[in-house]
Design a protein around this motif. Structure first.
Motif, mmCIF file in Angstrom:
data_model
loop_
_atom_site.group_PDB
_atom_site.id
_atom_site.type_symbol
_atom_site.label_atom_id
_atom_site.label_comp_id
_atom_site.label_asym_id
_atom_site.label_seq_id
_atom_site.Cartn_x
_atom_site.Cartn_y
_atom_site.Cartn_z
ATOM 1 N N ARG A 57 73.586 68.659 48.192
ATOM 2 C CA ARG A 57 72.391 68.844 47.355
ATOM 3 C C ARG A 57 71.325 69.574 48.161
ATOM 4 N N CYS A 58 70.468 70.277 47.433
ATOM 5 C CA CYS A 58 69.368 71.003 48.062
ATOM 6 C C CYS A 58 68.270 71.198 47.030
ATOM 7 N N PHE A 59 67.429 72.157 47.246
ATOM 8 C CA PHE A 59 66.336 72.422 46.324
ATOM 9 C C PHE A 59 66.827 72.811 44.939
ATOM 10 N N ILE A 60 68.064 73.258 44.832
ATOM 11 C CA ILE A 60 68.629 73.595 43.526
ATOM 12 C C ILE A 60 68.634 72.361 42.623
ATOM 13 N N SER A 61 68.983 71.203 43.193
ATOM 14 C CA SER A 61 68.954 69.961 42.406
ATOM 15 C C SER A 61 67.569 69.691 41.858
ATOM 16 N N ASP A 62 66.547 69.953 42.670
ATOM 17 C CA ASP A 62 65.188 69.710 42.207
ATOM 18 C C ASP A 62 64.883 70.573 40.982
ATOM 19 N N VAL A 63 65.274 71.837 41.024
ATOM 20 C CA VAL A 63 65.029 72.720 39.888
ATOM 21 C C VAL A 63 65.779 72.210 38.656
ATOM 22 N N TYR A 65 67.089 69.209 37.910
ATOM 23 C CA TYR A 65 66.672 67.911 37.377
ATOM 24 C C TYR A 65 65.248 67.951 36.831
ATOM 25 N N ARG A 66 64.373 68.796 37.375
ATOM 26 C CA ARG A 66 63.015 68.905 36.819
ATOM 27 C C ARG A 66 63.038 69.609 35.466
ATOM 28 N N LEU A 67 63.981 70.507 35.257
ATOM 29 C CA LEU A 67 64.142 71.096 33.930
ATOM 30 C C LEU A 67 64.580 70.038 32.924
ATOM 31 N N TRP A 68 65.339 69.069 33.401
ATOM 32 C CA TRP A 68 65.850 68.012 32.527
ATOM 33 C C TRP A 68 64.800 66.936 32.264
ATOM 34 N N ASP A 69 64.165 66.423 33.336
ATOM 35 C CA ASP A 69 63.273 65.271 33.141
ATOM 36 C C ASP A 69 61.790 65.647 33.051
ATOM 37 N N ASN A 70 61.488 66.909 33.280
ATOM 38 C CA ASN A 70 60.122 67.421 33.163
ATOM 39 C C ASN A 70 59.136 66.727 34.115
ATOM 40 N N CYS A 71 59.628 66.162 35.206
ATOM 41 C CA CYS A 71 58.764 65.524 36.203
ATOM 42 C C CYS A 71 58.218 66.574 37.172
ATOM 43 N N LYS A 72 57.314 66.134 38.022
ATOM 44 C CA LYS A 72 56.703 67.020 39.009
ATOM 45 C C LYS A 72 57.752 67.448 40.040
ATOM 46 N N PRO A 73 57.810 68.742 40.355
ATOM 47 C CA PRO A 73 58.769 69.225 41.367
ATOM 48 C C PRO A 73 58.435 68.700 42.760
ATOM 49 N N ASP A 74 59.431 68.766 43.635
ATOM 50 C CA ASP A 74 59.218 68.439 45.040
ATOM 51 C C ASP A 74 58.351 69.515 45.671
ATOM 52 N N ASP A 75 58.225 69.487 46.963
ATOM 53 C CA ASP A 75 57.253 70.313 47.666
ATOM 54 C C ASP A 75 57.584 71.791 47.785
ATOM 55 N N MET A 76 58.841 72.173 47.649
ATOM 56 C CA MET A 76 59.191 73.582 47.823
ATOM 57 C C MET A 76 58.761 74.405 46.622
ATOM 58 N N THR A 77 58.180 75.562 46.888
ATOM 59 C CA THR A 77 57.836 76.493 45.821
ATOM 60 C C THR A 77 59.026 77.413 45.566
#
Length: 162
Positions: A57-63, A65-77
């Motif tokens: 897993r990496c920052f791709i997971s953040d993108v 899962y945030r598309l799915w749950d609409n929560c605030k992204p982690d720190d990477m832009t």
């Protein structure tokens, strides 16, 4: 070299990462759990590394899962993500199998509890994979543990290519 292994729950990411380490295809395994804050710290440590580092897993997971749950992204832009992909001799491996949801459930994974959510997340990975293919030069491989062999992944890591 940075090797990113991504995919929905139950798709075989962790198993593949362990097999690649065992086979000597990577030197270091870093597991980045979903929801990890300060991911920049991980990438800052490896920015100039001469090792082959594999990420479960990496920052791709953040993108995804945030598309799915609409929560605030982690720190990477997005700019940070693109920088990492552009400057670190990366390989991207997307794990996918048609039984991923059932496999995750049978192992007791409880984060995604219904097939509808799993399918949304899986489709988000496919969309992101398509975007990376179109807009970056990062070599990408889709790995289905039922039809591919770890030796195929090792060849991909060695040679790259899309």
């Amino acid at each position: 070299m940075l090797i990113f292994v991504e995919g929905p729950d139950g798709s075989g990411k962790t198993t593949l990462c362990k097999e690649l380490i065992k086979a000597g295809a990577a030197d270091v395994l870093i597991t980045v759990p979903r929801g990890t804050k300060n991911q920049n710290d991980f990438y800052g440590l490896i920015k100039h590394s001469d090792h082959r580092i594999i990420f479960d897993r990496c920052f791709i997971s953040d993108v995804v899962y945030r598309l799915w749950d609409n929560c605030k992204p982690d720190d990477m832009t997005l700019e940070d993500m693109l920088y990492v992909l552009h400057h670190n001799n990366c390989r991207m491996i997307f794990c996918d199998t048609d039984t991923a949801f059932d496999d995750a459930q049978s192992r007791g994974e409880s984060f995604i509890t219904n097939r509808k959510n799993h399918d949304i997340i899986s489709n988000n990975y496919k969309t992101l994979q398509m975007m990376l293919r179109k807009f970056t030069k990062v070599p990408i491989m889709v790995y289905d543990r039922k039809f591919s062999d770890v030796s195929d992944v090792i060849k991909f890591i060695e040679k790259g290519g899309n």
